[in-house]
Write a protein that holds these residues in place. Sequence first.
Motif, PDB file in Angstrom:
ATOM      1  N   ALA A  99     -17.168  -6.912 -32.581  1.00 13.54           N
ATOM      2  CA  ALA A  99     -17.380  -6.151 -32.837  1.00 13.54           C
ATOM      3  C   ALA A  99     -17.114  -4.572 -32.290  1.00 13.54           C
ATOM      4  O   ALA A  99     -16.155  -3.571 -32.535  1.00 13.54           O
ATOM      5  CB  ALA A  99     -18.511  -5.917 -33.674  1.00 13.54           C
ATOM      6  N   GLU A 138     -15.699  -4.453 -29.166  1.00 17.27           N
ATOM      7  CA  GLU A 138     -14.484  -4.575 -28.660  1.00 17.27           C
ATOM      8  C   GLU A 138     -13.530  -4.127 -29.806  1.00 17.27           C
ATOM      9  O   GLU A 138     -11.987  -3.032 -29.279  1.00 17.27           O
ATOM     10  CB  GLU A 138     -14.103  -5.788 -27.584  1.00 17.27           C
ATOM     11  N   GLU A 139     -13.260  -4.903 -30.550  1.00 19.92           N
ATOM     12  CA  GLU A 139     -12.039  -4.328 -31.477  1.00 19.92           C
ATOM     13  C   GLU A 139     -12.134  -2.841 -32.074  1.00 19.92           C
ATOM     14  O   GLU A 139     -11.293  -2.828 -32.261  1.00 19.92           O
ATOM     15  CB  GLU A 139     -12.543  -4.890 -33.000  1.00 19.92           C
ATOM     16  N   LEU A 140     -13.805  -2.439 -32.475  1.00 21.88           N
ATOM     17  CA  LEU A 140     -13.179  -1.312 -32.198  1.00 21.88           C
ATOM     18  C   LEU A 140     -12.554   0.402 -31.407  1.00 21.88           C
ATOM     19  O   LEU A 140     -11.559   0.759 -31.285  1.00 21.88           O
ATOM     20  CB  LEU A 140     -14.764  -0.548 -32.305  1.00 21.88           C
ATOM     21  N   GLU A 176     -10.492  -1.909 -29.237  1.00 24.84           N
ATOM     22  CA  GLU A 176      -8.761  -1.817 -29.390  1.00 24.84           C
ATOM     23  C   GLU A 176      -8.707  -0.589 -30.726  1.00 24.84           C
ATOM     24  O   GLU A 176      -7.134  -0.734 -30.162  1.00 24.84           O
ATOM     25  CB  GLU A 176      -8.658  -3.873 -29.589  1.00 24.84           C
TER      26      GLU A 176
END
Lengths: 430, 519
Positions: free
Chosen positions: B502, B504-506, B508
């Motif tokens: 999560a 990492e997604e933020l 990216e």
Amino acid sequence: MQQTHRKTDPPQRCELLVIGAGMAGMAAALFAARRGIDTILVGESSEIIFASGLMDLMGVHPLAQKRVWHDPWAAIRRLCRDLPAHPYAHIPEAGIRRALETVFSFLESAGLRYFRRPQRNCRVLTALGSEKITYGVPRTMAAGVQVLERKKPCRIVDIQGLKGFSSRLIVRARHRSWPGLDAARIVFPGMQDRTEVYAEQMARALEVPRQREELARVLAPHVKGVAAVGMPAIFGMYHSDAVCRDLEQRLGVPLFEIPTFPPCVPGLRLKEAFERRLPELGVRLITGKRVVSADVSQSNGFAFGVGDDLAVAADAAVLASGRFLGKGLWADRRRVRESLFDLPVCQPDSRRRWHRRTFLDSRGHPLNRAGLEIDARFRPLGTGGRPVHRRLYAAGSILAHQDWMRAKCGSGLSIASAWAAVEAFIRERG
Amino acid sequence: MESPKRIDTQVLVIGGGVTGTGIARDLALRGVDCVLVEKRDINAGASGANHGLLHSGARYVFNDPVSAAECAREGRLLKKLTPQCIEDCGGLFVAVAGDDENYVAEFPRLCANCGIACRPLDVAQAREMEPALSPALIAAYQVEDAAVDPFMLSLENMAHALALGGRLRRHARVAGFEVRAGRVAAVKVRDKRSGTTFTIDADLVINAAGAWAGEVAHLAGIDLPIVFSKGSLLISDHRIAGCVINRLHPSSDADILVPGGSVSIVGTTSIRIDSLDDIRPTIAEMDTIVETAAQMVPELFRTRYIRAYAGVRPLVSIAKKKSDRSVSRNFVLFDHADAGISNFITIAGGKLTTFRKMAQHTADLACRKLGIAASCRTTSQPLPPCSDFEWTAPGQAAKHWMRAHGRGDLMLCECELVPKSVVAGIIQALQQQNDLPDLRSIGMRSRIGKGTCQGAFCGVRIAAYMSDRPDLPAYDGQDDLKRFLQGRWKGIRPVLWQAALAQEELQEAVHCGLFGLEL
Ligand SMILES: Cc1cc2nc3c(=O)[nH]c(=O)nc-3n(C[C@H](O)[C@H](O)[C@H](O)COP(=O)(O)OP(=O)(O)OC[C@H]3O[C@@H](n4cnc5c(N)ncnc54)[C@H](O)[C@@H]3O)c2cc1C
Ligand SMILES: Cc1cc2nc3c(=O)[nH]c(=O)nc-3n(C[C@H](O)[C@H](O)[C@H](O)COP(=O)(O)OP(=O)(O)OC[C@H]3O[C@@H](n4cnc5c(N)ncnc54)[C@H](O)[C@@H]3O)c2cc1C
């Protein structure tokens, strides 16, 4: 409108339950309400979820070639030809247009005007000095789009104590391609003695005319000789368009906002507009809670548990729970799961293939394309390749075969797929 | 230091790890004139990519009793002379059901043979001390392990050497030797920042290039029998245990958990590699570490990991043995007079724990060869703490902020609480060494980029702050940020599951979705 039911109370009934309060969930609730569907929307919505307030439609394709498109519709047509599994490929172009315009006019009715051009993407200067490709921008950013296109002389003014926003950083990142750009700094009036200032506080302060007068006074020495002045996004919280126009009139120069590092004020405005206006359209909003259980055994409807104490019975559901950040998807070391229904998730066969070795690889990480596979009516597929349930739909970033972060299609895809899901339900219901 | 085309010195030290900086300090204390060149930055090699365990020696009692005894002696000495770099947290050796009971029974005797203190604990006592230990525990012994901050150690060694008149060139790679009449007549050094080459004339050259020692020696036409063993480690988001926890068996993979301030570090693996070009932790190694170490500490299955990293052990294969773990961890000092070059020596192998002794032996040989009669002072002289380098310790910067500034100071890193004043101090220290600061070099000297956001947030704030400094007019924040994010990515990529995904997604969504930095 916070609900106060107990679990022991009879379940609340609705025709459509929307799971998730991000862009896809909000849009689905809006479309359903507009079509007269009795709708409940459940979701936690964080400050960061709408991020920039920008509305991407389609910007980059193919990713490997970093091809940036001026015409988002041409980009979508090409995308659908190249990647027939992409969710956009299941939606007619007219539907995407209608969906977007419905959202834009809804936001306008909530006081949030968006600048967009029918056949053309916008480029926006960001807090890192990069150019962001997008489709619809808050009206308060429009002047920036225009000066960026013509690289006119322009000044970026930052604010002492606002972390992560440096006009010098922006200017230096652009010095070759935009020599007419320069930097200045002000102290936000009334906050002189603060070490740190926050965009949201300043935005709220600027709702007050007296504060705008003060800000205009401080800005006045910095607006000479340029075609426009850019600032971090702080022009008001509820009446941003009016705040921006008022400042422009006082200063006699076009102003524009620059999206800051999230949480970013234009994103907060979006969240605020949805949360304020959807209940007025009849949507029952249950915020701050999650759908924690789902019973799909009945073919004519669903029974959901919400939070610790609520039950909802619905004829149909739209799953718009997002990816890992929204927690719609969850992964252990072995595989990715869908969190609520344990739907099959299309994914790379090994964790070794989830991410590439370079973070900023323009092709995107294979895991970004993992997600739910759907049929042409936006119903998630079960292990046998058939819809899991006649009336279970999915929308937004949880869908497979798309990488919104690289393709620059986040909001557009969420909105269009939400529209398609709601339309499919209407057809199914008859 | 200014940038002349030629530098004269008595001794040139190649490599800015703990060995090289230790040698520089040792020589400086003896009054020997010395220049250290480092191709990247202090601790860019194994010294910045190890477990941070100050060995009591107990780990080596079975395979390598000589190393064990040496660790025990050096460990005690360092606790006395460099207490600021060490957390004397103690350690446990534990066995779980299924482990070799003969080894468990023999362990105290093996320790005693090497002069290593080892106290048996009953299992209940051990689990009370460290509740994270497995319920399947069958034996536990207490030893004198400790945790060491390798960054602070090398930086302070270097700072002391500089204070005594030593010189340092970072981003300076030894690119070639001019060997004439059986001597290194000149050393060619490439300045990576400016792209220029300069020459160093030294009476004696010491190769302390760690895993790269073979590569450096080769430049002078000398072959060294060095093999590489890569080890990877995982950092948890919180401190799992108070003391060091070792698995009680002859050493193998993933059997140690070391506290590092507010986090724990678990590892390591041991993988033979052929090239030093692309050293990174792999996904398969992460699975091995989690699954093996969780046998001792079950919560490692659920723990959130912040990042992983990998370092390379240069093992000097004097005699080829079957497994890397049993190749001697002892150091080897080569006098290349044997190979026909009279003023060139190489120090290789060893451990962080024994760096001081390695430096002492090397400096002794150097002085003998130079005919200098000065004796080693690092056995008794404490390493002076240097306020510039206290920021590598977790929690340190925050304390300083509370103490000294509070108001008027901006918190630039919110995960690890590093304020603007600390970043400013580091920038100033780098500038005094005539160096251009960037996010990476600031990260090396502080906790920046080491918390949950892994630089995605604080990197932006610091890049913005640096752009605002009038004394850094050429600083390109966007470029620097991209490089920094990629550097962090190496360590993030292998730990992306559960909540880390999560985050990492933020990251990216912000840097690609919003800022489009990949385009
Ligand atoms: C940092 C960042 C930058 C962005 N920048 C842009 C941009 O520049 N342009 C643009 O167009 N868009 C941008 N976006 C927005 C992006 O378009 C949307 O996040 C994306 O479209 C996905 O929307 P979504 O609604 O599918 O998922 P999300 O936004 O992830 O929303 C999912 C929601 O569902 C909720 N949820 C999950 N499970 C449950 C459950 N069981 N019960 C109830 N609720 C649940 C979550 O809490 C969350 O609120 C950005 C987003 C982020 C985070
Ligand atoms: C995974 C792992 C875990 C470990 N754990 C522990 C532990 O817990 N406890 C312990 O005591 N020991 C441990 N060690 C061992 C310890 O880290 C090393 O022994 C020690 O750091 C070696 O230091 P060094 O200075 O010799 O080498 P390095 O730190 O590798 O330094 C060599 C330097 O030389 C530089 N260099 C290379 N080529 C050139 C050139 N041509 N010109 C200029 N400079 C050059 C490099 O950039 C590098 O900075 C571990 C090692 C590894 C790999």
